[in-house]
Design an enzyme around this catalytic site. Structure first.
Site, PDB file in Angstrom:
ATOM      1  N   LYS C 116       0.828  -1.211   0.000  1.00 39.14           N
ATOM      2  CA  LYS C 116       0.000   0.000   0.000  1.00 39.14           C
ATOM      3  C   LYS C 116       0.860   1.259   0.000  1.00 39.14           C
ATOM      4  O   LYS C 116       0.441   2.297  -0.540  1.00 39.14           O
ATOM      5  CB  LYS C 116      -0.928   0.003   1.219  1.00 39.14           C
ATOM      6  CG  LYS C 116      -1.800  -1.248   1.367  1.00 39.14           C
ATOM      7  CD  LYS C 116      -2.619  -1.569   0.131  1.00 39.14           C
ATOM      8  CE  LYS C 116      -3.371  -2.872   0.296  1.00 39.14           C
ATOM      9  NZ  LYS C 116      -3.854  -3.424  -0.982  1.00 39.14           N
ATOM     10  N   GLY C 168      -8.949  -6.030   4.307  1.00 40.07           N
ATOM     11  CA  GLY C 168     -10.009  -6.607   5.138  1.00 40.07           C
ATOM     12  C   GLY C 168     -10.031  -6.093   6.556  1.00 40.07           C
ATOM     13  O   GLY C 168     -10.541  -6.741   7.452  1.00 40.07           O
ATOM     14  N   GLY C 169      -9.453  -4.910   6.766  1.00 34.80           N
ATOM     15  CA  GLY C 169      -9.509  -4.316   8.100  1.00 34.80           C
ATOM     16  C   GLY C 169      -8.475  -4.871   9.059  1.00 34.80           C
ATOM     17  O   GLY C 169      -8.370  -4.413  10.200  1.00 34.80           O
ATOM     18  N   GLU C 204      -2.436   7.483   7.669  1.00 34.91           N
ATOM     19  CA  GLU C 204      -3.253   8.371   6.842  1.00 34.91           C
ATOM     20  C   GLU C 204      -4.078   9.265   7.755  1.00 34.91           C
ATOM     21  O   GLU C 204      -4.491   8.845   8.835  1.00 34.91           O
ATOM     22  CB  GLU C 204      -4.240   7.569   5.979  1.00 34.91           C
ATOM     23  CG  GLU C 204      -3.653   6.941   4.750  1.00 34.91           C
ATOM     24  CD  GLU C 204      -4.698   6.128   3.986  1.00 34.91           C
ATOM     25  OE1 GLU C 204      -4.352   5.631   2.920  1.00 34.91           O
ATOM     26  OE2 GLU C 204      -5.852   6.003   4.468  1.00 34.91           O
ATOM     27  N   ARG C 296      -7.805  -8.012  -7.600  1.00 37.70           N
ATOM     28  CA  ARG C 296      -8.477  -9.320  -7.602  1.00 37.70           C
ATOM     29  C   ARG C 296      -9.983  -9.087  -7.681  1.00 37.70           C
ATOM     30  O   ARG C 296     -10.442  -7.953  -7.609  1.00 37.70           O
ATOM     31  CB  ARG C 296      -8.147 -10.044  -6.294  1.00 37.70           C
ATOM     32  CG  ARG C 296      -8.364  -9.087  -5.117  1.00 37.70           C
ATOM     33  CD  ARG C 296      -8.532  -9.738  -3.823  1.00 37.70           C
ATOM     34  NE  ARG C 296      -8.507  -8.774  -2.726  1.00 37.70           N
ATOM     35  CZ  ARG C 296      -9.553  -8.115  -2.259  1.00 37.70           C
ATOM     36  NH1 ARG C 296     -10.744  -8.281  -2.808  1.00 37.70           N
ATOM     37  NH2 ARG C 296      -9.442  -7.261  -1.252  1.00 37.70           N
ATOM     38  N   VAL C 299     -15.267  -9.128  -2.843  1.00 37.56           N
ATOM     39  CA  VAL C 299     -16.454  -9.703  -2.187  1.00 37.56           C
ATOM     40  C   VAL C 299     -17.734  -9.107  -2.773  1.00 37.56           C
ATOM     41  O   VAL C 299     -18.690  -9.821  -3.066  1.00 37.56           O
ATOM     42  CB  VAL C 299     -16.404  -9.435  -0.667  1.00 37.56           C
ATOM     43  CG1 VAL C 299     -17.688  -9.923   0.002  1.00 37.56           C
ATOM     44  CG2 VAL C 299     -15.184 -10.090  -0.036  1.00 37.56           C
TER      45      VAL C 299
END
Lengths: 156, 502, 502, 156
Positions: C116, C168-169, C204, C296, C299
């Site tokens: 990231k 995903g947190g 951030e 990718r 969900v």
């Protein structure tokens, strides 16, 4: 070794299963219990598929690879369940018309009787060449499912 | 103001309408014949009224009982679904006279379209092309056959006998040979009288090699009448549709526009309101002819919903409530196919079948919609129409839709009652279906001696192993016991309670 | 040429991909950890390879075993789904080096976006706006905390700690008070190391009151890179999405165009191929900032599929096969909402839950799609992610989609395992959800002290009656026995056979 | 008359059912068996709904009008199943950190322990004001589901 007899249109079929370890086998096919009432079939070429099977009355209904098969089990010692040559009502209904008379010779495919069921007319058709031996119902009569409508004697 | 809807129907279409009411925040009432107690649709209603009577005439066709049920539950509108009372103008009048909202067109529109002979005349007057043929107005029963014979001679063979009050293939007969005419005419009349109480028959030229194309229309009270494009429903057996799709595989934008305009004109000719379908035959020449208009929701409405994005039942509710319809301009996307799942023996002239749905496992996954009136454990009886459910798929293209339908049908497991699911699966592999060249005679042409399941000795042998193995493993003993328990087996002190609903 | 795909995943996304393969006429191989035997996805594959090992690392993350499985079954392509190895560039390289087709972007693109911190730098260079913040490149573990503290001071509070390899947190912490910084940073690092084997953290600025808007992109090898519009996924708990919709309720065509172009630029900056998602924060000011790109399938891809009519997984297969994508111009129709069904206790800080799915009856009806990896009878274990299924609805309008979702959730019966289904149902009635003003802090604002189910004493009393009545009627004895029999009870001579599959 | 006891957060609840003809009744509500393991509930205002019920261990799970209720049945004569004041592991996992020491007084809401399960961290939080009487696990230890992690003595 377990042996069962099933009815087929070509006469009774005898099936002999072998137990091999935990699996059941029949001429190259293998069967194991899966879950939820389903079975795992291994075909002779090694591919597997899941079969659903359920028994209704004497008949095993089997779903396999998108196809459904029905196998009526004939219990040892019992005679065949079907009256040979008897043409039976496929469902409850009313006889609308009788198209033949007793003693008449008919060819396979001849319409013998018109039945009304589920709001539609259905034709009872001779399955083989033969002679109408007996007519059990006349026009206007109600028939139950499975009732023998006519006896047809097969011509040799 | 529609605040509570009584659904005067049963099975899958009742489920469809009751769910739409629930989502719209409108109360719902189901009516239920004694032999329908415990059916899926009764569970989707806020309230259920148990009708008295045993035959269809004493229950779902008993106008007095149904209107009394609306009054007793405080329903203010009646949705008739399809079949039953949906195209009985007298019922629509009766509903309105009782201060209830009829979710459908005016009784006058039903009359004008419901009587097929009148409809042909109305359409001719409105400039919509009708199939060459002749109405027979003879009322004297003794002379009817003679009049029909005369008309047949003028129309020419092959021809189609149709009941003026007909629908769903009942009272319909194709005659190719004048020698068969009398028998066919008598059978059609008898069936028409039994099904509709009206034996009037008309004759149309049989346009073989034609496509059945129908246009969905919607009209509200704010002056807007639109069409939602076509459905092709050519694939029929016993004059009943089994395979329907949208858009039509050979449709062009120009033809859609022309047929759409004809359908809108037909609807406007009778001041139509609500959802309706104008059916056409599309001849190989490219000419199209008015067949009839169905003044109600149709079995195959889902394919139009999936390609246009319009919720037709929801629009019916809006229109009946006096609101303008919510849908915008026609926008067709992707391809949808519906197959009708019948309890019938496709290998034996599509004879209806009955039995228990001992196993009923529908396919799953994206793009699959099942509109069903039944679920596992139900009994299929001869009391009602043998259509159990509709399986509908949507995909971006026709090729992909067919692929999805094949997978869906392969995965659909139904045991205990014979259904047409394998027939439908084979249809998906038939060349006219693959290339979209289906006509109303496709099934007869594909299987002139009747359909039979393809033989696969490997699978057949494997299925024998499964039957024998299942017997050895005692699967039947397991299922029998759990079935007994599922409906309140002997252990329950209230064994009879499961008959107490609603 | 893709002729047989190995799906290197499990659960609902494996089901989704395996069905797509089946419809496309492509062979499929599932891989399956020992504790996943009998799972739904294993039944949808043509072949199943049983992996050895117990932990995730030894099974679904074991690259060698997976590539060996592809070789032994003759698979020529690998679809990674999401999670697991889907964003591991080294695995993509490994797959290609073994002569297999990787269904996804190049390893270089994964690297550039997967890290990231690198992604932020790449996007800055490509002119795509990123969230104000700071990457911490310090490698010496002892000095990391200090470096992070310094960066935090420069970025300012409130701030967000994020794992550079995160998703995903996991490894993410919001910090509002400098006093909490050290504990939060340590926890985030630990979680990141446990989940990704990489403890690098960046900071951030926390843009409260922002919307999470993401753009779906598709790129093929024929030079075409397009976007499929946005999804709004602002409603999150534990930094994980629970409620996603398309289109965004406050989106304008102009903003869609601007964000879409930024997303396409982001994809093109890394020579992207296949399906990917560019995530943005949309501030109340109307400015949007690049968050990250998921290289990718995601969900929440179904909501885009339902409004655009594009089968994204099918397009992935096409693109990997070197074909041009089949979809045309962007055409958004109607509204789709997805909710994620988690086995978790929403009333107890969303703590994951385990247990048997003793009853699992999904809702039915038009416009409802369920992407599930489980079915009735399954056991929910702590071995895997607690997301069980996704419930997706489509309707012509947002209001109707919410109505449909409410009905669907009301009818969803899950007993034996605690799920968030009631929480999801309450969400549908929350004012910010109704008016579309959701932001990433909506859940915290709606339920500052945690969510609790609304009390309804009438229903609670009735449920007590049901429990007592069910005990009296012996429902539990019935179910226990039939459950036993369903899996080969004591009557079976082959009681152990149900563990023999595949 | 049938009597059952169920656990609730406010203590045990006694439920006494009356049998009225074929139905079971409780303070204005009425219950009848439907089918497929479901029950038909008639509320006091006359409206009906269908309930799903299943028992897992001692707990009845009930779904009614979109809501799910859990009622743990307490068998006659048995003591309450829960150790009062015991904070139990909600699922199998690993203790990452212990944030308190034995003897420490804590307020409701204080974080006591950090547990890792299902790849995420979970905080075990004091449910009431109290004193940490005993800590059963240390950082790094694996815990099974339902294991008592700490004993908390409630402050009067």
């Amino acid at each position: 070794m377990m042996q069962y007899t099933f009815a087929s249109s070509d006469g009774p079929i005898e099936v002999t299963l072998a137990r091999h370890g935990e699996a059941l086998q029949l001429s190259g096919y293998s069967l194991a219990q899966h879950d939820r009432g389903r079975l795992l079939v291994t075909l002779a070429n090694g591919t597997t598929c899941i079969a659903h099977a359920t028994k209704v009355g004497d008949v095993w209904w089997v779903h396999l690879n998108g196809r459904t098969y029905r196998w009526e089990r004939i219990e040892p010692g019992s005679s065949s369940a079907h009256d040979e040559g008897g043409l039976v009502a496929p469902m409850p209904g009313k006889v609308l018309e009788v198209l033949v008379r007793e003693g008449q010779s008919v060819e396979a495919g001849t319409s013998l009787m018109v039945l009304e069921a589920m709001k539609m007319e259905h034709r009872i058709v001779a399955s083989t060449d033969g002679m109408v031996a007996h007519i059990h119902f006349q026009a206007g009569e109600q028939v139950a499912q499975g009732a023998v409508l006519l006896d047809l004697e097969e011509t040799e | 103001m529609v605040s509570k809807v009584l659904v005067a129907n049963r099975g899958e279409i009742a489920c469809r309408i009751l769910r739409a009411c629930s989502e719209a925040g409108i109360g719902s009432v189901a009516i239920c014949a004694p032999n329908d107690q415990g059916s899926l649709f009764t569970e989707l209603a806020d309230e259920v009224v148990l009708l008295e009577g045993t035959t269809i005439g004493e229950t779902y066709l008993d106008q007095e009982q149904i209107i009394a049920a609306a009054h007793s539950t405080g329903a203010d509108a009646i949705h008739p679904g399809f079949g039953f009372l949906s195209e009985r103008a007298e019922f629509a009048r009766h509903v309105s006279a009782n201060g209830l909202i009829w979710i459908g067109p005016s009784p006058e529109a039903i009359d004008q379209m419901g009587d097929k002979m009148t409809a042909r005349q109305t359409m001719r007057a409105a400039g919509v092309p009708v199939i060459p043929g002749e109405e027979v107005e003879e009322v004297d029963e003794a002379k009817t056959l003679e009049a029909l014979r005369g008309a047949a001679q003028r129309v020419g063979y092959p021809l189609l006998l149709k009941a003026s009050s007909g629908g769903g293939g009942k009272g319909m007969r194709a005659v190719h040979d004048p020698a068969d005419f009398d028998q066919a005419a008598s059978a059609a009349q008898r069936e028409a009288i039994a099904a509709f109480g009206d034996g009037r028959i008309y004759i149309e030229r049989l346009l073989t090699g034609s496509k059945h194309i129908e246009i969905q229309v919607l009209a509200d009270r704010h002056g807007r009448t639109i069409h939602l494009g076509e459905r092709e429903c050519s694939v029929q057996r016993r004059h009943q549709k089994v395979f329907e799709e949208a858009p039509g595989p050979t449709m062009t934008p120009e033809l859609r526009e022309a047929m759409g305009q004809a359908a809108v004109a037909a609807a406007q000719a009778v001041d139509y309101e609500g959802a309706g379908t104008v059916e056409f035959l599309l001849a190989a020449s490219g000419e199209f002819f008015f067949l009839e208009m169905n003044t109600r929701i149709q079995v195959e409405h889902p394919v139009t919903e999936l390609v246009t994005g319009v919720d037709i039942v929801r629009e019916q509710l809006r229109i009946a409530n006096g609101e303008p319809m919510s849908c915008g301009d026609l926008m067709i996307r992707g391809h949808a196919i519906e197959v009708r799942l019948y309890a019938e023996d496709a290998a034996n002239n599509f004879l209806p079948a009955i039995g228990p749905l001992a196993v009923f496992r529908p396919p799953e996954g994206p793009g699959i919609r099942l509109d069903t009136g039944v679920r596992e454990g139900d009994d299929i009886t001869p009391n009602y129409d043998p259509m159990l459910a509709k399986l509908i798929v949507w995909a971006p293209s026709r090729v992909e839709a067919l692929q999805k339908m094949r997978r869906a049908l392969d995965e659909f497991v139904i045991l205990g009652t014979t259904t047409n699911v394998e027939f439908l699966r084979d249809l998906c592999d038939a060349q006219p279906v693959i290339d979209g060249s289906t006509t109303t005679t496709t099934i007869d042409t594909l299987w002139p001696n009747g359909w039979n399941p393809p033989q696969d000795l490997t699978l057949e042998d494997a299925s024998l192993l499964v039957a024998a193995g299942a017997e050895t493993l005692g699967l039947h003993r397991q299922r029998e016991r759990s079935a007994k328990e599922g409906t309140g087996g002997p252990e329950s002190p209230f064994a009879t309670l499961n008959r107490r609903y609603p």
